[in-house]
Write a protein that holds these residues in place. Structure first.
Motif, PDB file in Angstrom:
ATOM      1  N   MET A 192      -0.547 -14.556  -1.872  1.00 16.35           N
ATOM      2  CA  MET A 192      -1.322 -13.308  -1.707  1.00 16.35           C
ATOM      3  C   MET A 192      -0.510 -12.276  -0.916  1.00 16.35           C
ATOM      4  N   LYS A 193       0.133 -12.772   0.157  1.00 13.71           N
ATOM      5  CA  LYS A 193       0.918 -11.867   0.989  1.00 13.71           C
ATOM      6  C   LYS A 193       2.082 -11.276   0.182  1.00 13.71           C
ATOM      7  N   GLU A 194       2.691 -12.151  -0.654  1.00 12.00           N
ATOM      8  CA  GLU A 194       3.829 -11.681  -1.456  1.00 12.00           C
ATOM      9  C   GLU A 194       3.403 -10.660  -2.511  1.00 12.00           C
ATOM     10  N   ILE A 195       2.263 -10.931  -3.148  1.00  9.96           N
ATOM     11  CA  ILE A 195       1.779  -9.978  -4.161  1.00  9.96           C
ATOM     12  C   ILE A 195       1.515  -8.625  -3.479  1.00  9.96           C
ATOM     13  N   HIS A 196       0.880  -8.692  -2.295  1.00  6.62           N
ATOM     14  CA  HIS A 196       0.574  -7.476  -1.531  1.00  6.62           C
ATOM     15  C   HIS A 196       1.864  -6.720  -1.198  1.00  6.62           C
ATOM     16  N   SER A 197       2.878  -7.484  -0.845  1.00  7.10           N
ATOM     17  CA  SER A 197       4.159  -6.907  -0.464  1.00  7.10           C
ATOM     18  C   SER A 197       4.834  -6.213  -1.660  1.00  7.10           C
ATOM     19  N   TYR A 198       4.817  -6.861  -2.837  1.00  4.17           N
ATOM     20  CA  TYR A 198       5.456  -6.268  -4.032  1.00  4.17           C
ATOM     21  C   TYR A 198       4.620  -5.120  -4.606  1.00  4.17           C
ATOM     22  N   ILE A 205      -6.437  -1.663  -6.526  1.00  2.00           N
ATOM     23  CA  ILE A 205      -6.003  -3.060  -6.682  1.00  2.00           C
ATOM     24  C   ILE A 205      -5.349  -3.528  -5.377  1.00  2.00           C
ATOM     25  N   GLN A 206      -4.543  -2.641  -4.770  1.00  2.13           N
ATOM     26  CA  GLN A 206      -3.904  -3.009  -3.492  1.00  2.13           C
ATOM     27  C   GLN A 206      -4.962  -3.245  -2.407  1.00  2.13           C
ATOM     28  N   LEU A 207      -6.027  -2.462  -2.448  1.00  2.00           N
ATOM     29  CA  LEU A 207      -7.124  -2.647  -1.485  1.00  2.00           C
ATOM     30  C   LEU A 207      -7.713  -4.059  -1.631  1.00  2.00           C
ATOM     31  N   LEU A 208      -7.951  -4.465  -2.879  1.00  2.00           N
ATOM     32  CA  LEU A 208      -8.542  -5.791  -3.113  1.00  2.00           C
ATOM     33  C   LEU A 208      -7.582  -6.905  -2.674  1.00  2.00           C
ATOM     34  N   ILE A 209      -6.295  -6.750  -3.042  1.00  2.00           N
ATOM     35  CA  ILE A 209      -5.311  -7.767  -2.646  1.00  2.00           C
ATOM     36  C   ILE A 209      -5.218  -7.805  -1.114  1.00  2.00           C
ATOM     37  N   GLY A 210      -5.193  -6.604  -0.502  1.00  2.99           N
ATOM     38  CA  GLY A 210      -5.082  -6.511   0.960  1.00  2.99           C
ATOM     39  C   GLY A 210      -6.262  -7.177   1.650  1.00  2.99           C
ATOM     40  N   LEU A 211      -7.473  -6.887   1.157  1.00  2.33           N
ATOM     41  CA  LEU A 211      -8.677  -7.487   1.763  1.00  2.33           C
ATOM     42  C   LEU A 211      -8.646  -9.006   1.595  1.00  2.33           C
ATOM     43  N   GLY A 212      -8.243  -9.447   0.378  1.00  2.00           N
ATOM     44  CA  GLY A 212      -8.155 -10.889   0.117  1.00  2.00           C
ATOM     45  C   GLY A 212      -7.209 -11.564   1.089  1.00  2.00           C
ATOM     46  N   TRP A 213      -6.030 -10.965   1.252  1.00  2.67           N
ATOM     47  CA  TRP A 213      -5.045 -11.569   2.158  1.00  2.67           C
ATOM     48  C   TRP A 213      -5.520 -11.492   3.606  1.00  2.67           C
ATOM     49  N   TYR A 214      -6.131 -10.365   3.953  1.00  3.29           N
ATOM     50  CA  TYR A 214      -6.536 -10.156   5.344  1.00  3.29           C
ATOM     51  C   TYR A 214      -7.415 -11.298   5.856  1.00  3.29           C
ATOM     52  N   PRO A 271      -3.400 -15.022   9.409  1.00  2.00           N
ATOM     53  CA  PRO A 271      -3.533 -15.392  10.827  1.00  2.00           C
ATOM     54  C   PRO A 271      -4.007 -14.219  11.685  1.00  2.00           C
ATOM     55  N   TRP A 272      -3.865 -12.990  11.158  1.00  2.00           N
ATOM     56  CA  TRP A 272      -4.223 -11.804  11.954  1.00  2.00           C
ATOM     57  C   TRP A 272      -5.727 -11.681  12.127  1.00  2.00           C
ATOM     58  N   TYR A 273      -6.450 -12.025  11.081  1.00  2.00           N
ATOM     59  CA  TYR A 273      -7.916 -11.987  11.157  1.00  2.00           C
ATOM     60  C   TYR A 273      -8.406 -13.090  12.104  1.00  2.00           C
ATOM     61  N   GLU A 278      -4.697  -1.737  12.901  1.00  2.00           N
ATOM     62  CA  GLU A 278      -4.278  -0.376  12.507  1.00  2.00           C
ATOM     63  C   GLU A 278      -3.940  -0.268  11.025  1.00  2.00           C
ATOM     64  N   HIS A 279      -3.113  -1.204  10.528  1.00  2.00           N
ATOM     65  CA  HIS A 279      -2.704  -1.143   9.115  1.00  2.00           C
ATOM     66  C   HIS A 279      -3.923  -1.243   8.180  1.00  2.00           C
ATOM     67  N   PRO A 280      -4.746  -2.304   8.307  1.00  2.47           N
ATOM     68  CA  PRO A 280      -5.883  -2.404   7.385  1.00  2.47           C
ATOM     69  C   PRO A 280      -6.810  -1.179   7.449  1.00  2.47           C
ATOM     70  N   MET A 299      -6.248   1.945   8.518  1.00  2.00           N
ATOM     71  CA  MET A 299      -5.617   3.176   8.024  1.00  2.00           C
ATOM     72  C   MET A 299      -5.485   3.163   6.503  1.00  2.00           C
ATOM     73  N   MET A 300      -5.179   1.993   5.937  1.00  2.00           N
ATOM     74  CA  MET A 300      -5.023   1.905   4.478  1.00  2.00           C
ATOM     75  C   MET A 300      -6.378   2.117   3.788  1.00  2.00           C
ATOM     76  N   ILE A 301      -7.432   1.587   4.408  1.00  2.00           N
ATOM     77  CA  ILE A 301      -8.766   1.780   3.818  1.00  2.00           C
ATOM     78  C   ILE A 301      -9.114   3.277   3.838  1.00  2.00           C
ATOM     79  N   SER A 334       9.059  -3.040   9.603  1.00  2.00           N
ATOM     80  CA  SER A 334      10.024  -4.080  10.008  1.00  2.00           C
ATOM     81  C   SER A 334       9.695  -5.437   9.370  1.00  2.00           C
ATOM     82  N   ASN A 335       8.416  -5.681   9.048  1.00  2.00           N
ATOM     83  CA  ASN A 335       8.049  -6.940   8.368  1.00  2.00           C
ATOM     84  C   ASN A 335       8.409  -6.876   6.885  1.00  2.00           C
ATOM     85  N   TRP A 336       8.338  -5.672   6.358  1.00  2.00           N
ATOM     86  CA  TRP A 336       8.462  -5.490   4.902  1.00  2.00           C
ATOM     87  C   TRP A 336       9.898  -5.682   4.438  1.00  2.00           C
ATOM     88  N   PHE A 337      10.840  -5.068   5.195  1.00  2.00           N
ATOM     89  CA  PHE A 337      12.241  -5.152   4.758  1.00  2.00           C
ATOM     90  C   PHE A 337      12.978  -6.300   5.438  1.00  2.00           C
TER      91      PHE A 337
HETATM   92  C1  HEM Z   1      -2.332   1.503   0.035  1.00  2.00           C
HETATM   93  C2  HEM Z   1      -2.649   0.371   0.537  1.00  2.00           C
HETATM   94  C3  HEM Z   1      -1.719  -0.592   1.191  1.00  2.00           C
HETATM   95  C4  HEM Z   1      -0.351  -0.629   1.212  1.00  2.00           C
HETATM   96  C5  HEM Z   1       0.645   0.342   0.576  1.00  2.00           C
HETATM   97  C6  HEM Z   1       0.014  -1.792   1.998  1.00  2.00           C
HETATM   98  C7  HEM Z   1       1.314  -2.179   2.262  1.00  2.00           C
HETATM   99  C8  HEM Z   1       1.663  -3.267   3.028  1.00  2.00           C
HETATM  100  C9  HEM Z   1       3.006  -3.691   3.288  1.00  2.00           C
HETATM  101  C10 HEM Z   1       4.255  -3.012   2.730  1.00  2.00           C
HETATM  102  C11 HEM Z   1       2.956  -4.775   4.101  1.00  2.00           C
HETATM  103  C12 HEM Z   1       4.125  -5.600   4.624  1.00  2.00           C
HETATM  104  C13 HEM Z   1       4.314  -6.760   3.687  1.00  2.00           C
HETATM  105  C14 HEM Z   1       5.346  -7.748   4.141  1.00  2.00           C
HETATM  106  O1  HEM Z   1       5.349  -8.145   5.318  1.00  2.00           O
HETATM  107  O2  HEM Z   1       6.169  -8.147   3.283  1.00  2.00           O
HETATM  108  C15 HEM Z   1       1.559  -5.063   4.364  1.00  2.00           C
HETATM  109  C16 HEM Z   1       1.096  -6.065   5.147  1.00  2.00           C
HETATM  110  C17 HEM Z   1      -0.222  -6.348   5.374  1.00  2.00           C
HETATM  111  N1  HEM Z   1      -1.299  -5.706   4.816  1.00  2.00           N
HETATM  112 FE1  HEM Z   1      -1.223  -4.079   3.620  1.00  2.00          FE
HETATM  113  N2  HEM Z   1      -1.126  -2.435   2.428  1.00  2.00           N
HETATM  114  C18 HEM Z   1      -2.202  -1.727   1.956  1.00  2.00           C
HETATM  115  C19 HEM Z   1      -3.541  -2.023   2.159  1.00  2.00           C
HETATM  116  C20 HEM Z   1      -4.009  -3.059   2.923  1.00  2.00           C
HETATM  117  C21 HEM Z   1      -5.414  -3.355   3.162  1.00  2.00           C
HETATM  118  C22 HEM Z   1      -6.563  -2.530   2.605  1.00  2.00           C
HETATM  119  C23 HEM Z   1      -5.452  -4.469   3.939  1.00  2.00           C
HETATM  120  C24 HEM Z   1      -6.628  -5.226   4.490  1.00  2.00           C
HETATM  121  C25 HEM Z   1      -7.840  -4.812   4.578  1.00  2.00           C
HETATM  122  C26 HEM Z   1      -4.103  -4.890   4.203  1.00  2.00           C
HETATM  123  C27 HEM Z   1      -3.745  -5.957   4.975  1.00  2.00           C
HETATM  124  C28 HEM Z   1      -2.460  -6.318   5.286  1.00  2.00           C
HETATM  125  C29 HEM Z   1      -2.107  -7.390   6.188  1.00  2.00           C
HETATM  126  C30 HEM Z   1      -3.067  -8.299   6.943  1.00  2.00           C
HETATM  127  C31 HEM Z   1      -0.703  -7.418   6.241  1.00  2.00           C
HETATM  128  C32 HEM Z   1       0.146  -8.332   7.095  1.00  2.00           C
HETATM  129  C33 HEM Z   1       0.892  -9.317   6.274  1.00  2.00           C
HETATM  130  C34 HEM Z   1       1.511 -10.342   7.209  1.00  2.00           C
HETATM  131  O3  HEM Z   1       2.591 -10.105   7.727  1.00  2.00           O
HETATM  132  O4  HEM Z   1       0.856 -11.373   7.395  1.00  2.00           O
HETATM  133  N3  HEM Z   1      -3.250  -4.003   3.573  1.00  2.00           N
HETATM  134  N4  HEM Z   1       0.805  -4.127   3.694  1.00  2.00           N
END
Ligand code: HEM
Length: 140
Positions: A1-7, A50-59, A63-65, A87-89, A91-93, A137-140
């Motif tokens: 899930m984290k990888e899909i979110h990342s790509y 779709i990124q919102l759904l993947i992000g929520l799923g991973w969140y 371990p952060w939740y 902050e990230h979750p 702000m993205m929402i 810094s986590n992404w790259f």
């Molecule tokens: C436009 C929407 C979003 C973008 C562009 C985005 C982008 C990213 C990127 C680039 C990373 C770093 C990935 C990595 O470490 O390889 C990340 C991590 C993360 N994102 Fe998002 N994200 C978005 C939305 C969300 C949402 C809506 C949530 C949750 C509600 C979320 C939760 C997370 C979490 C928990 C991580 C940490 C991953 C980890 O290191 O464990 N993201 N996101």
């Protein structure tokens, strides 16, 4: 899930940047708002949802939740944990809500320039918010 979110984030950023630049060009060069412009905006909306759904799923699996549930004060006191857990979750929402508002507002506009302007403003602010809270810094 984290990888899909990342790509998937690459696709979100690429298409969002394209839409904002396309809207600014359309607005400044007084272009006609065509089906292509509509599809670009719609594609961005879909890709970001779709990124919102993947992000929520991973969140909720991440371990952060868990860390936030176990001790909000500790998470808030740590810069990295605060970025990933809060902050990230959040702000993205907010950014995706702005994209959604921009999409529905543009539909109500009748003039081409007004449609481009709505995309430029709402998608543009969303882009800035996303760029400000990506864990680079986590992404790259
Ligand atoms: C436009 C929407 C979003 C973008 C562009 C985005 C982008 C990213 C990127 C680039 C990373 C770093 C990935 C990595 O470490 O390889 C990340 C991590 C993360 N994102 Fe998002 N994200 C978005 C939305 C969300 C949402 C809506 C949530 C949750 C509600 C979320 C939760 C997370 C979490 C928990 C991580 C940490 C991953 C980890 O290191 O464990 N993201 N996101």
């Amino acid at each position: 899930m984290k990888e899909i979110h990342s790509y998937w984030a690459y696709i979100v950023l690429a298409i969002l940047i394209f839409t904002v630049i396309n809207a600014i060009i359309g607005l400044t060069q007084k272009k006609q708002f065509t089906d292509k412009d509509l599809r670009v905006g719609l594609f961005t909306l879909i890709v970001s949802h779709i990124q919102l759904l993947i992000g929520l799923g991973w969140y909720f699996m991440s371990p952060w939740y868990k860390a936030l549930k176990m001790g909000a004060a500790d998470v808030m006191g740590d810069k990295t944990a605060r970025l990933l857990a809060v902050e990230h979750p959040l702000m993205m929402i907010i950014a995706i809500v702005l994209i959604t508002i921009g999409w529905s507002k543009h539909k109500k506009k009748t003039e081409d320039a007004a449609k481009f302007k709505t995309f430029a403003i709402f998608y543009g602010i969303a882009l800035l918010l996303i760029l400000s809270r990506i864990p680079w810094s986590n992404w790259f």
